[in-house]
Design a protein around this motif. Structure first.
Motif, PDB file in Angstrom:
ATOM      1  N   MET A  69       0.814  -4.073   0.947  1.00 39.81           N
ATOM      2  CA  MET A  69       0.441  -2.874   1.621  1.00 39.81           C
ATOM      3  C   MET A  69      -0.986  -2.495   1.229  1.00 39.81           C
ATOM      4  SD  MET A  69       1.574  -0.661   3.730  1.00 39.81           S
ATOM      5  CE  MET A  69       3.089   0.179   3.865  1.00 39.81           C
ATOM      6  N   LYS A  70      -1.316  -2.600  -0.016  1.00 39.22           N
ATOM      7  CA  LYS A  70      -2.652  -2.227  -0.461  1.00 39.22           C
ATOM      8  C   LYS A  70      -3.723  -3.101   0.193  1.00 39.22           C
ATOM      9  CE  LYS A  70      -5.448  -1.222  -4.435  1.00 39.22           C
ATOM     10  NZ  LYS A  70      -5.540  -0.839  -5.790  1.00 39.22           N
ATOM     11  N   ALA A  71      -3.423  -4.367   0.390  1.00 39.34           N
ATOM     12  CA  ALA A  71      -4.387  -5.265   1.033  1.00 39.34           C
ATOM     13  C   ALA A  71      -4.609  -4.871   2.496  1.00 39.34           C
ATOM     14  CB  ALA A  71      -3.899  -6.696   0.934  1.00 39.34           C
ATOM     15  N   ALA A  72      -3.582  -4.386   3.149  1.00 36.33           N
ATOM     16  CA  ALA A  72      -3.705  -3.991   4.554  1.00 36.33           C
ATOM     17  C   ALA A  72      -4.475  -2.686   4.706  1.00 36.33           C
ATOM     18  CB  ALA A  72      -2.324  -3.850   5.178  1.00 36.33           C
ATOM     19  N   SER A 120      -1.517   7.275  11.054  1.00 36.44           N
ATOM     20  CA  SER A 120      -1.932   6.808  12.380  1.00 36.44           C
ATOM     21  C   SER A 120      -2.555   5.426  12.313  1.00 36.44           C
ATOM     22  CB  SER A 120      -2.933   7.786  12.990  1.00 36.44           C
ATOM     23  OG  SER A 120      -2.310   9.013  13.246  1.00 36.44           O
ATOM     24  N   TYR A 121      -3.325   5.167  11.281  1.00 38.64           N
ATOM     25  CA  TYR A 121      -3.955   3.857  11.106  1.00 38.64           C
ATOM     26  C   TYR A 121      -2.900   2.756  11.016  1.00 38.64           C
ATOM     27  CZ  TYR A 121      -6.572   0.054   8.920  1.00 38.64           C
ATOM     28  OH  TYR A 121      -7.125  -1.166   8.626  1.00 38.64           O
ATOM     29  N   LEU A 122      -1.797   3.057  10.352  1.00 43.65           N
ATOM     30  CA  LEU A 122      -0.727   2.075  10.192  1.00 43.65           C
ATOM     31  C   LEU A 122       0.173   1.988  11.427  1.00 43.65           C
ATOM     32  CD1 LEU A 122       0.268   2.827   6.504  1.00 43.65           C
ATOM     33  CD2 LEU A 122      -1.041   0.883   7.360  1.00 43.65           C
TER      34      LEU A 122
END
Length: 37
Positions: free
Chosen positions: A1-4, A19-21
């Protein structure tokens, strides 16, 4: 998740991150009132 996500501090508010996710669906329509399928 942190990498994304990357650097979390770039999001000013929590809703921006959501919203970004793509976890906060929204309805865009041309007229006011309830949305019909």
């Amino acid at each position: 998740m942190k990498a994304a996500i990357g650097e979390v501090s770039r999001f000013n508010e929590p809703p921006n991150l959501v919203s970004y996710l793509g976890l906060n669906p929204s309805v865009r329509q041309s007229r006011p009132g309830p949305a019909y399928p």
